[in-house]
Design a protein around this motif. Sequence first.
Motif, mmCIF file in Angstrom:
data_model
loop_
_atom_site.group_PDB
_atom_site.id
_atom_site.type_symbol
_atom_site.label_atom_id
_atom_site.label_comp_id
_atom_site.label_asym_id
_atom_site.label_seq_id
_atom_site.Cartn_x
_atom_site.Cartn_y
_atom_site.Cartn_z
ATOM 1 N N GLN A 73 14.651 77.042 -20.982
ATOM 2 C CA GLN A 73 15.150 75.724 -20.588
ATOM 3 C C GLN A 73 16.224 75.246 -21.559
ATOM 4 O OE1 GLN A 73 11.317 73.816 -20.690
ATOM 5 N NE2 GLN A 73 11.198 73.676 -18.441
ATOM 6 N N ALA A 74 15.968 75.383 -22.849
ATOM 7 C CA ALA A 74 16.930 74.953 -23.864
ATOM 8 C C ALA A 74 18.238 75.721 -23.727
ATOM 9 C CB ALA A 74 16.346 75.140 -25.257
ATOM 10 N N ARG A 75 18.156 77.027 -23.505
ATOM 11 C CA ARG A 75 19.352 77.848 -23.340
ATOM 12 C C ARG A 75 20.159 77.397 -22.118
ATOM 13 N NH1 ARG A 75 17.021 82.198 -24.012
ATOM 14 N NH2 ARG A 75 16.359 82.562 -21.875
ATOM 15 N N PHE A 76 19.470 77.141 -21.007
ATOM 16 C CA PHE A 76 20.147 76.668 -19.798
ATOM 17 C C PHE A 76 20.884 75.360 -20.073
ATOM 18 C CE2 PHE A 76 20.030 73.840 -16.095
ATOM 19 C CZ PHE A 76 20.824 74.562 -15.214
ATOM 20 N N LEU A 77 20.204 74.390 -20.668
ATOM 21 C CA LEU A 77 20.824 73.092 -20.944
ATOM 22 C C LEU A 77 22.030 73.246 -21.860
ATOM 23 C CD1 LEU A 77 17.549 71.046 -21.475
ATOM 24 C CD2 LEU A 77 19.122 70.836 -19.529
ATOM 25 N N ARG A 78 21.879 74.024 -22.913
ATOM 26 C CA ARG A 78 22.966 74.230 -23.878
ATOM 27 C C ARG A 78 24.168 74.903 -23.218
ATOM 28 N NH1 ARG A 78 19.996 76.739 -27.131
ATOM 29 N NH2 ARG A 78 19.262 74.912 -28.232
ATOM 30 N N GLU A 79 23.921 75.987 -22.468
ATOM 31 C CA GLU A 79 25.015 76.733 -21.857
ATOM 32 C C GLU A 79 25.748 75.923 -20.798
ATOM 33 O OE1 GLU A 79 23.206 80.350 -20.461
ATOM 34 O OE2 GLU A 79 23.079 81.185 -22.488
ATOM 35 N N GLU A 80 25.027 75.178 -20.008
ATOM 36 C CA GLU A 80 25.668 74.397 -18.944
ATOM 37 C C GLU A 80 26.567 73.308 -19.517
ATOM 38 O OE1 GLU A 80 25.416 75.174 -15.470
ATOM 39 O OE2 GLU A 80 24.711 76.950 -16.541
ATOM 40 N N ILE A 81 26.155 72.697 -20.619
ATOM 41 C CA ILE A 81 26.994 71.684 -21.265
ATOM 42 C C ILE A 81 28.212 72.338 -21.911
ATOM 43 C CG2 ILE A 81 27.098 70.056 -23.205
ATOM 44 C CD1 ILE A 81 25.803 68.862 -20.717
ATOM 45 N N LEU A 82 27.998 73.432 -22.633
ATOM 46 C CA LEU A 82 29.116 74.112 -23.305
ATOM 47 C C LEU A 82 30.171 74.598 -22.316
ATOM 48 C CD1 LEU A 82 27.295 76.158 -26.082
ATOM 49 C CD2 LEU A 82 28.804 74.199 -26.387
ATOM 50 N N GLU A 83 29.725 75.030 -21.147
ATOM 51 C CA GLU A 83 30.650 75.547 -20.134
ATOM 52 C C GLU A 83 31.199 74.438 -19.236
ATOM 53 O OE1 GLU A 83 28.576 78.614 -18.025
ATOM 54 O OE2 GLU A 83 28.184 79.740 -19.856
ATOM 55 N N ASP A 84 30.744 73.205 -19.450
ATOM 56 C CA ASP A 84 31.111 72.085 -18.582
ATOM 57 C C ASP A 84 30.912 72.487 -17.119
ATOM 58 O OD1 ASP A 84 31.842 69.476 -18.095
ATOM 59 O OD2 ASP A 84 33.981 69.940 -17.983
ATOM 60 N N ALA A 85 29.760 73.087 -16.859
ATOM 61 C CA ALA A 85 29.426 73.629 -15.542
ATOM 62 C C ALA A 85 29.032 72.519 -14.568
ATOM 63 C CB ALA A 85 28.307 74.650 -15.686
ATOM 64 N N ASP A 86 28.718 72.936 -13.356
ATOM 65 C CA ASP A 86 28.333 71.988 -12.309
ATOM 66 C C ASP A 86 27.153 71.108 -12.707
ATOM 67 O OD1 ASP A 86 30.283 73.106 -10.715
ATOM 68 O OD2 ASP A 86 28.896 74.268 -9.487
ATOM 69 N N TRP A 87 26.294 71.622 -13.546
ATOM 70 C CA TRP A 87 25.107 70.883 -13.959
ATOM 71 C C TRP A 87 25.394 69.868 -15.068
ATOM 72 C CZ3 TRP A 87 20.743 71.170 -11.213
ATOM 73 C CH2 TRP A 87 20.528 72.297 -10.427
ATOM 74 N N ALA A 88 26.539 69.930 -15.704
ATOM 75 C CA ALA A 88 26.808 69.138 -16.904
ATOM 76 C C ALA A 88 26.632 67.630 -16.676
ATOM 77 C CB ALA A 88 28.207 69.440 -17.443
ATOM 78 N N GLU A 89 27.072 67.130 -15.554
ATOM 79 C CA GLU A 89 26.998 65.681 -15.323
ATOM 80 C C GLU A 89 25.560 65.190 -15.277
ATOM 81 O OE1 GLU A 89 28.456 62.291 -12.151
ATOM 82 O OE2 GLU A 89 29.474 64.221 -12.166
ATOM 83 N N VAL A 90 24.710 65.885 -14.556
ATOM 84 C CA VAL A 90 23.320 65.436 -14.451
ATOM 85 C C VAL A 90 22.563 65.706 -15.761
ATOM 86 C CG1 VAL A 90 22.330 67.513 -13.373
ATOM 87 C CG2 VAL A 90 21.343 65.274 -12.886
ATOM 88 N N ILE A 91 22.932 66.737 -16.491
ATOM 89 C CA ILE A 91 22.344 66.972 -17.816
ATOM 90 C C ILE A 91 22.734 65.833 -18.757
ATOM 91 C CG2 ILE A 91 22.361 68.478 -19.845
ATOM 92 C CD1 ILE A 91 22.633 70.857 -17.850
ATOM 93 N N ASP A 92 23.971 65.383 -18.682
ATOM 94 C CA ASP A 92 24.398 64.217 -19.482
ATOM 95 C C ASP A 92 23.575 62.980 -19.128
ATOM 96 O OD1 ASP A 92 26.357 65.508 -20.984
ATOM 97 O OD2 ASP A 92 27.981 64.968 -19.607
ATOM 98 N N GLN A 93 23.288 62.799 -17.841
ATOM 99 C CA GLN A 93 22.478 61.657 -17.415
ATOM 100 C C GLN A 93 21.072 61.743 -18.006
ATOM 101 O OE1 GLN A 93 22.613 61.592 -13.131
ATOM 102 N NE2 GLN A 93 24.845 61.375 -13.098
ATOM 103 N N LEU A 94 20.500 62.950 -17.985
ATOM 104 C CA LEU A 94 19.179 63.137 -18.576
ATOM 105 C C LEU A 94 19.226 62.864 -20.080
ATOM 106 C CD1 LEU A 94 16.219 63.989 -18.405
ATOM 107 C CD2 LEU A 94 16.982 66.365 -18.646
ATOM 108 N N ASN A 95 20.268 63.330 -20.723
ATOM 109 C CA ASN A 95 20.448 63.093 -22.151
ATOM 110 C C ASN A 95 20.438 61.594 -22.455
ATOM 111 O OD1 ASN A 95 21.055 63.952 -24.884
ATOM 112 N ND2 ASN A 95 23.141 63.231 -24.501
ATOM 113 N N VAL A 96 21.172 60.826 -21.700
ATOM 114 C CA VAL A 96 21.228 59.373 -21.905
ATOM 115 C C VAL A 96 19.841 58.764 -21.711
ATOM 116 C CG1 VAL A 96 22.114 57.213 -20.925
ATOM 117 C CG2 VAL A 96 23.665 59.117 -21.352
ATOM 118 N N ARG A 97 19.170 59.176 -20.660
ATOM 119 C CA ARG A 97 17.838 58.598 -20.376
ATOM 120 C C ARG A 97 16.835 58.953 -21.470
ATOM 121 N NH1 ARG A 97 16.101 59.292 -14.218
ATOM 122 N NH2 ARG A 97 14.401 57.971 -14.984
ATOM 123 N N LEU A 98 16.903 60.158 -22.008
ATOM 124 C CA LEU A 98 15.949 60.556 -23.045
ATOM 125 C C LEU A 98 16.293 59.965 -24.409
ATOM 126 C CD1 LEU A 98 15.201 64.231 -22.025
ATOM 127 C CD2 LEU A 98 13.539 62.379 -22.240
#
Length: 77
Positions: A50-75
């Motif tokens: 899970q940690a690897r997925f989150l890290r890689e998606e943010i680093l690559e500014d992938a399709d998931w990055a926006e919703v991962i950013d939202q989760l980051n803000v909420r947490l």
Amino acid sequence: MELPLHSMGNLFAQLGLPSDEAAIDGFIAAHAPLSDGMPLASAPFWSPAQARFLREEILEDADWAEVIDQLNVRLHS
């Protein structure tokens, strides 16, 4: 304005976690707030995959990055 490609529910399902709204709210309530200096992917409750997925998606500014950013803000709130 483009709509996000993935929802929070989709992200939780991708992470292998219960993905209904109540489960997501419960997860966030159980794990928030993260300390200011802790990156989302470094939080101790993620599995290595899970940690690897989150890290890689943010680093690559992938399709998931926006919703991962939202989760980051909420947490971190």
